[in-house]
Write a protein that holds these residues in place. Structure first.
Motif, PDB file in Angstrom:
ATOM      1  N   SER A 127      -0.820 -10.787  -0.984  1.00 52.73           N
ATOM      2  CA  SER A 127       0.162 -11.115   0.048  1.00 52.73           C
ATOM      3  C   SER A 127      -0.441 -10.897   1.432  1.00 52.73           C
ATOM      4  CB  SER A 127       1.406 -10.231  -0.093  1.00 52.73           C
ATOM      5  OG  SER A 127       2.257 -10.368   1.035  1.00 52.73           O
ATOM      6  N   PRO A 128      -0.239 -11.835   2.348  1.00 52.43           N
ATOM      7  CA  PRO A 128      -0.746 -11.645   3.710  1.00 52.43           C
ATOM      8  C   PRO A 128      -0.034 -10.523   4.445  1.00 52.43           C
ATOM      9  CG  PRO A 128       0.671 -13.574   3.613  1.00 52.43           C
ATOM     10  CD  PRO A 128       0.469 -13.116   2.195  1.00 52.43           C
ATOM     11  N   ASN A 129       1.071 -10.043   3.898  1.00 50.81           N
ATOM     12  CA  ASN A 129       1.851  -8.998   4.564  1.00 50.81           C
ATOM     13  C   ASN A 129       1.650  -7.616   3.962  1.00 50.81           C
ATOM     14  OD1 ASN A 129       3.088 -11.586   5.320  1.00 50.81           O
ATOM     15  ND2 ASN A 129       4.579 -10.310   6.401  1.00 50.81           N
ATOM     16  N   LEU A 130       0.771  -7.478   2.984  1.00 51.85           N
ATOM     17  CA  LEU A 130       0.528  -6.185   2.354  1.00 51.85           C
ATOM     18  C   LEU A 130      -0.617  -5.463   3.059  1.00 51.85           C
ATOM     19  CD1 LEU A 130       1.231  -4.179   0.122  1.00 51.85           C
ATOM     20  CD2 LEU A 130      -0.341  -5.427  -1.383  1.00 51.85           C
ATOM     21  N   ARG A 131      -0.381  -4.202   3.417  1.00 47.92           N
ATOM     22  CA  ARG A 131      -1.358  -3.404   4.125  1.00 47.92           C
ATOM     23  C   ARG A 131      -1.511  -2.032   3.458  1.00 47.92           C
ATOM     24  NH1 ARG A 131      -1.794  -7.786   5.926  1.00 47.92           N
ATOM     25  NH2 ARG A 131      -2.060  -8.423   8.106  1.00 47.92           N
ATOM     26  N   VAL A 132      -2.354  -1.179   4.064  1.00 53.64           N
ATOM     27  CA  VAL A 132      -2.678   0.130   3.489  1.00 53.64           C
ATOM     28  C   VAL A 132      -2.532   1.214   4.544  1.00 53.64           C
ATOM     29  CG1 VAL A 132      -4.493   1.525   2.423  1.00 53.64           C
ATOM     30  CG2 VAL A 132      -4.277  -0.900   1.835  1.00 53.64           C
ATOM     31  N   ILE A 133      -1.933   2.339   4.162  1.00 50.77           N
ATOM     32  CA  ILE A 133      -1.938   3.563   4.958  1.00 50.77           C
ATOM     33  C   ILE A 133      -3.056   4.435   4.422  1.00 50.77           C
ATOM     34  CG2 ILE A 133      -0.671   5.656   5.579  1.00 50.77           C
ATOM     35  CD1 ILE A 133       1.921   4.005   5.133  1.00 50.77           C
ATOM     36  N   CYS A 134      -3.912   4.909   5.296  1.00 48.82           N
ATOM     37  CA  CYS A 134      -5.046   5.738   4.881  1.00 48.82           C
ATOM     38  C   CYS A 134      -4.789   7.195   5.252  1.00 48.82           C
ATOM     39  CB  CYS A 134      -6.330   5.246   5.539  1.00 48.82           C
ATOM     40  SG  CYS A 134      -7.785   6.241   5.153  1.00 48.82           S
ATOM     41  N   ASP A 135      -4.479   8.012   4.254  1.00 48.92           N
ATOM     42  CA  ASP A 135      -4.376   9.460   4.433  1.00 48.92           C
ATOM     43  C   ASP A 135      -5.613  10.070   3.793  1.00 48.92           C
ATOM     44  OD1 ASP A 135      -3.856  12.246   3.986  1.00 48.92           O
ATOM     45  OD2 ASP A 135      -1.725  11.874   4.282  1.00 48.92           O
ATOM     46  N   PHE A 136      -6.504  10.590   4.596  1.00 47.64           N
ATOM     47  CA  PHE A 136      -7.766  11.104   4.070  1.00 47.64           C
ATOM     48  C   PHE A 136      -7.560  12.115   2.952  1.00 47.64           C
ATOM     49  CE2 PHE A 136      -9.111  10.224   8.612  1.00 47.64           C
ATOM     50  CZ  PHE A 136      -9.789   9.052   8.312  1.00 47.64           C
ATOM     51  N   ALA A 137      -6.688  13.089   3.190  1.00 48.68           N
ATOM     52  CA  ALA A 137      -6.499  14.167   2.219  1.00 48.68           C
ATOM     53  C   ALA A 137      -5.976  13.650   0.896  1.00 48.68           C
ATOM     54  CB  ALA A 137      -5.553  15.231   2.781  1.00 48.68           C
ATOM     55  N   ASN A 138      -5.149  12.628   0.943  1.00 45.36           N
ATOM     56  CA  ASN A 138      -4.520  12.147  -0.284  1.00 45.36           C
ATOM     57  C   ASN A 138      -5.483  11.431  -1.221  1.00 45.36           C
ATOM     58  OD1 ASN A 138      -2.088  13.238   0.404  1.00 45.36           O
ATOM     59  ND2 ASN A 138      -1.165  11.333   1.105  1.00 45.36           N
ATOM     60  N   TYR A 139      -6.664  11.094  -0.745  1.00 39.20           N
ATOM     61  CA  TYR A 139      -7.684  10.522  -1.620  1.00 39.20           C
ATOM     62  C   TYR A 139      -8.465  11.604  -2.364  1.00 39.20           C
ATOM     63  CZ  TYR A 139      -7.440   5.694   0.180  1.00 39.20           C
ATOM     64  OH  TYR A 139      -7.037   4.414   0.496  1.00 39.20           O
ATOM     65  N   VAL A 140      -8.368  12.845  -1.884  1.00 32.77           N
ATOM     66  CA  VAL A 140      -9.278  13.898  -2.332  1.00 32.77           C
ATOM     67  C   VAL A 140      -8.612  14.824  -3.343  1.00 32.77           C
ATOM     68  CG1 VAL A 140     -10.745  15.813  -1.592  1.00 32.77           C
ATOM     69  CG2 VAL A 140     -10.462  13.807  -0.114  1.00 32.77           C
TER      70      VAL A 140
ATOM     71  N   ARG B  78      -7.332  -1.453  -4.485  1.00 29.48           N
ATOM     72  CA  ARG B  78      -7.904  -2.799  -4.507  1.00 29.48           C
ATOM     73  C   ARG B  78      -7.210  -3.664  -5.546  1.00 29.48           C
ATOM     74  NH1 ARG B  78     -14.284  -4.110  -5.442  1.00 29.48           N
ATOM     75  NH2 ARG B  78     -13.826  -3.103  -7.443  1.00 29.48           N
ATOM     76  N   MET B  79      -6.891  -3.087  -6.701  1.00 31.61           N
ATOM     77  CA  MET B  79      -6.182  -3.836  -7.735  1.00 31.61           C
ATOM     78  C   MET B  79      -4.822  -4.321  -7.227  1.00 31.61           C
ATOM     79  SD  MET B  79      -3.431  -3.583 -10.011  1.00 31.61           S
ATOM     80  CE  MET B  79      -3.128  -1.831 -10.255  1.00 31.61           C
ATOM     81  N   VAL B  80      -4.104  -3.438  -6.550  1.00 34.91           N
ATOM     82  CA  VAL B  80      -2.789  -3.804  -6.034  1.00 34.91           C
ATOM     83  C   VAL B  80      -2.921  -4.913  -4.988  1.00 34.91           C
ATOM     84  CG1 VAL B  80      -0.832  -2.974  -4.662  1.00 34.91           C
ATOM     85  CG2 VAL B  80      -1.712  -1.587  -6.555  1.00 34.91           C
ATOM     86  N   LEU B  81      -3.855  -4.766  -4.070  1.00 34.26           N
ATOM     87  CA  LEU B  81      -4.050  -5.781  -3.043  1.00 34.26           C
ATOM     88  C   LEU B  81      -4.427  -7.130  -3.646  1.00 34.26           C
ATOM     89  CD1 LEU B  81      -6.025  -3.682  -0.401  1.00 34.26           C
ATOM     90  CD2 LEU B  81      -3.698  -4.573  -0.133  1.00 34.26           C
ATOM     91  N   ASP B  82      -5.351  -7.100  -4.608  1.00 31.39           N
ATOM     92  CA  ASP B  82      -5.806  -8.344  -5.224  1.00 31.39           C
ATOM     93  C   ASP B  82      -4.705  -8.998  -6.053  1.00 31.39           C
ATOM     94  OD1 ASP B  82      -8.254  -7.933  -4.067  1.00 31.39           O
ATOM     95  OD2 ASP B  82      -9.245  -7.257  -5.900  1.00 31.39           O
ATOM     96  N   THR B  83      -3.949  -8.181  -6.775  1.00 29.45           N
ATOM     97  CA  THR B  83      -2.892  -8.721  -7.639  1.00 29.45           C
ATOM     98  C   THR B  83      -1.772  -9.352  -6.817  1.00 29.45           C
ATOM     99  OG1 THR B  83      -3.374  -7.071  -9.345  1.00 29.45           O
ATOM    100  CG2 THR B  83      -1.235  -8.182  -9.461  1.00 29.45           C
ATOM    101  N   MET B  84      -1.338  -8.659  -5.774  1.00 26.12           N
ATOM    102  CA  MET B  84      -0.228  -9.159  -4.972  1.00 26.12           C
ATOM    103  C   MET B  84      -0.676 -10.313  -4.064  1.00 26.12           C
ATOM    104  SD  MET B  84       1.897  -7.307  -6.387  1.00 26.12           S
ATOM    105  CE  MET B  84       3.202  -8.282  -5.649  1.00 26.12           C
TER     106      MET B  84
END
Length: 266
Positions: free
Chosen positions: A117-130, A109-115
């Motif tokens: 940019s309308p072109n910035l998105r997120v890849i969601c890898d479930f395992a990588n959050y855990v 969220r910090m990265v999204l809010d700071t940048m």
């Protein structure tokens, strides 16, 4: 040939992986990694790819560098990448990994809010959050709540794989059924998002586990994103693929037989 490439292909390429080290605190190394991404933006555009994507950087690769310093380097990298993406009409997504620079939903969220940019998105890898401290289902549900409510509409691709932890917290890969990851909760969160569909990548696929993968995935709440159906064709010892049903159409996308991390693209 170049003229043809400039036209959007008839087939759809959801995204392209441009995995580099965006969070190197060393400026020379960081700029070299950014240059790799910049060189691929015209390629993504020519291929008609919906999005480019990268993880950030494993903290173990930079002993002595704090996570804050690594995140500041990440922001500098994105500050150089995103203007080019915006100019050329290409989306760029970053992937959260619990032992990387961008390691939590709060960091995303910090990265999204700071940048901003309308072109910035997120890849969601479930395992990588855990991580080992968040392996319980309750802890993961709290993570999915944050992901969904804070930036779920920014997710452009989904990854999933099996993982678990030794008693000492050491990470190791598993089959999907032996994994500690709460796939049901993660996919249920995604069902609530506005995206009509999402590309899914089954990472670390093993041909011998194909039947159990398909059985487990059939029980997941994935009807809006596609469900796994059918059998795995015999493509040779090192080649494998899955069949993904999306919008009632079957798409078979086998990876290269020489793919090092044995990833099946769905």
């Amino acid at each position: 040939m170049q003229g043809r490439l400039r036209q959007r292909p008839a087939w759809a390429l959801p995204w392209t992986a441009t995995y580099v080290e965006l969070s190197y605190a060393d400026e020379d190394k960081r700029r070299a990694e950014v240059a790799k991404v910049l060189s691929q933006i015209p390629v993504a555009r020519a291929l008609g790819a919906g999005c480019m994507g990268s993880e950030t950087t494993n903290m173990a690769k930079q002993p002595g560098v704090t996570r804050r310093e690594a995140q500041e380097a990440l922001l500098r990298s994105l500050g150089e990448i995103l203007p080019a993406c915006e100019e050329q009409g290409v989306l760029f997504a970053v992937e959260c990994v619990y032992y990387h620079a961008m390691n939590t939903p709060e960091a995303v969220r910090m990265v999204l809010d700071t940048m901003a940019s309308p072109n910035l998105r997120v890849i969601c890898d479930f395992a990588n959050y855990v991580g080992p401290e968040a392996a319980s289902v309750d802890a993961q549900r709290r993570i999915w709540d944050k992901v969904g409510s804070w930036y779920g509409d920014k997710i452009t691709a989904v990854h999933f794989k099996g993982q678990n932890f030794q008693p000492d917290g050491t990470l190791y890969s598993t089959s999907l059924e032996d994994s500690c990851v709460d796939y049901a909760g993660g996919f249920e969160m995604l069902r609530q998002m506005p995206q009509a569909s999402l590309p899914v990548l089954r990472e670390e696929a093993v041909p011998a586990r194909a039947a159990s993968d398909l059985a487990l995935c059939a029980d997941l709440p994935t009807d809006r994103f596609g469900c796994f159906k059918g059998s795995v064709p015999r493509l040779g010892r090192r080649a494998f693929c899955f069949i993904l049903c999306v919008h009632k159409k079957f798409t078979i996308i086998p990876p290269s037989p020489t793919c090092r991390n044995r990833t099946a693209v769905l």
